[in-house]
Design an enzyme around this catalytic site. Structure first.
Site, short mmCIF file in Angstrom:
data_model
loop_
_atom_site.label_atom_id
_atom_site.label_comp_id
_atom_site.label_asym_id
_atom_site.label_seq_id
_atom_site.Cartn_x
_atom_site.Cartn_y
_atom_site.Cartn_z
N CYS A 23 0.83 -1.21 0.00
CA CYS A 23 0.00 0.00 0.00
C CYS A 23 0.87 1.26 0.00
CB CYS A 23 -0.90 -0.04 1.23
SG CYS A 23 -1.70 1.52 1.63
N CYS A 26 0.28 3.43 3.07
CA CYS A 26 0.91 2.82 4.26
C CYS A 26 2.41 3.10 4.28
CB CYS A 26 0.66 1.31 4.28
SG CYS A 26 -1.08 0.87 4.33
#
Length: 99
Positions: A23, A26
């Protein structure tokens, strides 16, 4: 990994981040979370759970997007936020539950 109930009851206030290594949001949050973790050291435990390794826990907690941050107080979810968040804001939210 410990039982999730043990994690969220390990301290009066606990911060949990659900993330994924793939991600991009993230990845951008990693240094922010590291800073928050360092500032909270000794006061609030910060747990980071990879949804690919902890899929059942993420499903049980209805985590639909990553990153998702959850603050627990006395084992009960008090606050949840999904997406990128400013470190000062995240730290402020956690500190607000310490009072």
């Amino acid at each position: 990994m410990e039982n999730y109930s043990q994690i969220i009851e390990s301290s009066p206030v606990v911060l949990v981040e659900f993330f994924a290594t793939w991600c991009p949001h993230c990845r951008r949050m990693m240094p922010v979370v590291d800073d928050v973790k360092a500032l909270l050291d000794g006061k609030v435990p910060v747990y980071q759970l990879d949804i690919d390794r902890n899929g059942q826990i993420a499903d049980d907690r209805k985590v639909e997007t990553v990153p998702t941050f959850i603050i627990y107080r006395d084992g009960v979810e008090q606050w949840r936020y999904s997406g990128e968040i400013d470190g000062e804001m995240l730290l402020g939210k956690v500190n607000g539950f310490l009072k």
